[in-house]
Design a protein around this motif. Structure first.
Motif, PDB file in Angstrom:
ATOM      1  N   PRO A 136      32.973  45.625  38.090  1.00 33.36           N
ATOM      2  CA  PRO A 136      32.673  44.669  39.161  1.00 33.36           C
ATOM      3  C   PRO A 136      31.172  44.486  39.319  1.00 33.36           C
ATOM      4  CG  PRO A 136      33.316  46.788  40.076  1.00 33.36           C
ATOM      5  CD  PRO A 136      33.561  46.870  38.601  1.00 33.36           C
ATOM      6  N   LEU A 137      30.762  43.256  39.535  1.00 39.54           N
ATOM      7  CA  LEU A 137      29.365  42.929  39.800  1.00 39.54           C
ATOM      8  C   LEU A 137      29.328  42.137  41.100  1.00 39.54           C
ATOM      9  CD1 LEU A 137      28.282  41.776  36.226  1.00 39.54           C
ATOM     10  CD2 LEU A 137      27.785  43.963  37.304  1.00 39.54           C
ATOM     11  N   PHE A 138      28.853  42.768  42.145  1.00 40.44           N
ATOM     12  CA  PHE A 138      28.881  42.142  43.475  1.00 40.44           C
ATOM     13  C   PHE A 138      28.291  40.728  43.409  1.00 40.44           C
ATOM     14  CE2 PHE A 138      27.105  41.109  47.609  1.00 40.44           C
ATOM     15  CZ  PHE A 138      28.186  41.364  48.438  1.00 40.44           C
ATOM     16  N   PRO A 139      29.005  39.743  43.961  1.00 33.00           N
ATOM     17  CA  PRO A 139      30.223  39.836  44.769  1.00 33.00           C
ATOM     18  C   PRO A 139      31.502  39.614  43.968  1.00 33.00           C
ATOM     19  CG  PRO A 139      29.349  37.641  44.936  1.00 33.00           C
ATOM     20  CD  PRO A 139      28.440  38.382  43.981  1.00 33.00           C
ATOM     21  N   PHE A 140      31.436  39.748  42.639  1.00 35.17           N
ATOM     22  CA  PHE A 140      32.590  39.438  41.800  1.00 35.17           C
ATOM     23  C   PHE A 140      33.425  40.684  41.503  1.00 35.17           C
ATOM     24  CE2 PHE A 140      29.201  36.393  40.436  1.00 35.17           C
ATOM     25  CZ  PHE A 140      29.765  35.268  41.028  1.00 35.17           C
ATOM     26  N   LYS A 141      34.749  40.499  41.438  1.00 36.01           N
ATOM     27  CA  LYS A 141      35.664  41.576  41.088  1.00 36.01           C
ATOM     28  C   LYS A 141      35.565  41.869  39.584  1.00 36.01           C
ATOM     29  CE  LYS A 141      39.790  41.567  42.735  1.00 36.01           C
ATOM     30  NZ  LYS A 141      41.185  41.168  43.053  1.00 36.01           N
ATOM     31  N   PRO A 142      36.077  43.029  39.146  1.00 38.32           N
ATOM     32  CA  PRO A 142      36.070  43.308  37.701  1.00 38.32           C
ATOM     33  C   PRO A 142      36.880  42.273  36.937  1.00 38.32           C
ATOM     34  CG  PRO A 142      37.460  44.879  38.870  1.00 38.32           C
ATOM     35  CD  PRO A 142      36.711  44.116  39.918  1.00 38.32           C
ATOM     36  N   ARG A 143      36.424  41.963  35.735  1.00 33.53           N
ATOM     37  CA  ARG A 143      37.093  40.981  34.877  1.00 33.53           C
ATOM     38  C   ARG A 143      37.735  41.672  33.690  1.00 33.53           C
ATOM     39  NH1 ARG A 143      35.497  38.173  39.284  1.00 33.53           N
ATOM     40  NH2 ARG A 143      35.638  35.930  38.929  1.00 33.53           N
ATOM     41  N   ASP A 144      38.794  41.062  33.157  1.00 32.58           N
ATOM     42  CA  ASP A 144      39.319  41.510  31.875  1.00 32.58           C
ATOM     43  C   ASP A 144      39.507  40.303  30.973  1.00 32.58           C
ATOM     44  OD1 ASP A 144      41.689  40.382  32.864  1.00 32.58           O
ATOM     45  OD2 ASP A 144      42.950  42.004  32.092  1.00 32.58           O
ATOM     46  N   TYR A 145      39.629  40.577  29.667  1.00 33.15           N
ATOM     47  CA  TYR A 145      39.634  39.547  28.644  1.00 33.15           C
ATOM     48  C   TYR A 145      40.652  39.902  27.577  1.00 33.15           C
ATOM     49  CZ  TYR A 145      34.915  39.265  30.629  1.00 33.15           C
ATOM     50  OH  TYR A 145      33.847  39.216  31.487  1.00 33.15           O
TER      51      TYR A 145
END
Length: 267
Positions: A136-145
């Motif tokens: 996670p990179l504030f303010p974004f939630k963790p991403r998956d691919y």
């Protein structure tokens, strides 16, 4: 006897149909690889006269940005997110860069945006489906691919690593992540004539981060990551392995971690 012949014929027909389906799948994979490679090589040949905007040119890393025409199967997504092309000459040989990318244990030395990854399926000797995630990179939630990764060496010794979004039953969308889509990803490692200990490294990235991520913000942020990523690769490639660190097992194919790290570095 007639019943037995019918059963044998049915089995033979089924096997034949399966072989035809496998052949069609293989042809589709190769056709998709060729199409993606052509797009990337076309992008490599384009200049500012073709619509590429110079975003930055510092520290020997040149970054351009452009809104590309969408691929037919990605029209809804790719038209909103800019494609970024970054390039620099590195003081490391092509072999040193590829050796680094083949080592799972060193991914975190050059890419802080990689959390974890794994291979899902090998499609052929140089193409696989992988899954990866970023923290996670504030303010974004963790991403998956979920991504198809293809490796190819051109006749002049250039190595191209291609990435494109995929779906796979072994990695369905999860509530733990926001699913992001690598619309187009490529890393090109070119030999420098007469300088065996140097190479030209180019990355091409177009990502839809999914979820709540306004395109205007993403289009600005995505051009800021490549310079530090590229120089980070260079620094790690020429740095001795940390004392006590173990290399990943040798393999003729790149690992999921390294491949995914290359694709998500611009976020």
């Amino acid at each position: 006897r007639v019943l037995l012949l019918r059963e044998q014929l049915s089995t033979t027909t089924k096997l034949f149909d399966e072989l035809i389906a496998q052949k069609q799948d293989a042809l589709y994979v190769e056709a998709s690889n060729d199409e993606t490679l052509k797009r990337v090589l076309d992008i490599m040949d384009e200049t500012e006269a073709d619509g590429w905007e110079l975003v930055s040119d510092r520290g020997g890393v040149t970054v351009h940005r452009r809104f590309l025409a969408a691929a037919p199967d990605q029209a809804r997504r790719s038209s909103r997110y800019a494609c970024v092309r970054a390039s620099a000459e590195l003081r490391a040989s092509p072999g040193a860069i590829m050796e680094l990318f083949a080592d799972n244990e060193r991914v975190h030395e050059y890419n802080k945006y990689f959390a974890e990854g794994r291979d899902l399926e090998e499609l052929n000797g140089n193409t696989k489906v992988v899954w990866a995630s970023s923290p996670p990179l504030f303010p974004f939630k963790p991403r998956d691919y979920c991504t198809v990764v293809h490796f190819r060496t051109l006749t002049d010794g250039t190595v191209v690593v291609l990435n494109r979004a995929a779906e796979h039953p072994a990695a369905p969308p999860s509530p733990d992540y926001v699913r992001a889509y690598i619309l187009l990803g490529a890393n090109i490692i070119q030999p420098v004539p007469g300088q065996p200990n140097r190479c030209r490294f180019t990355m091409v990235t177009q990502v839809d981060p999914g979820g709540f991520a306004p395109p205007a913000i993403i289009n600005k942020l995505c051009a800021q990551g490549p310079p530090s990523f590229i120089r980070g690769i260079e620094d790690v490639a020429v740095r001795p392995r940390p004392a006590g660190a173990k290399a990943s097992p040798p393999s003729g194919r790149r690992t999921a971690a390294a491949a995914a790290a290359l694709a998500i570095a611009s976020l």
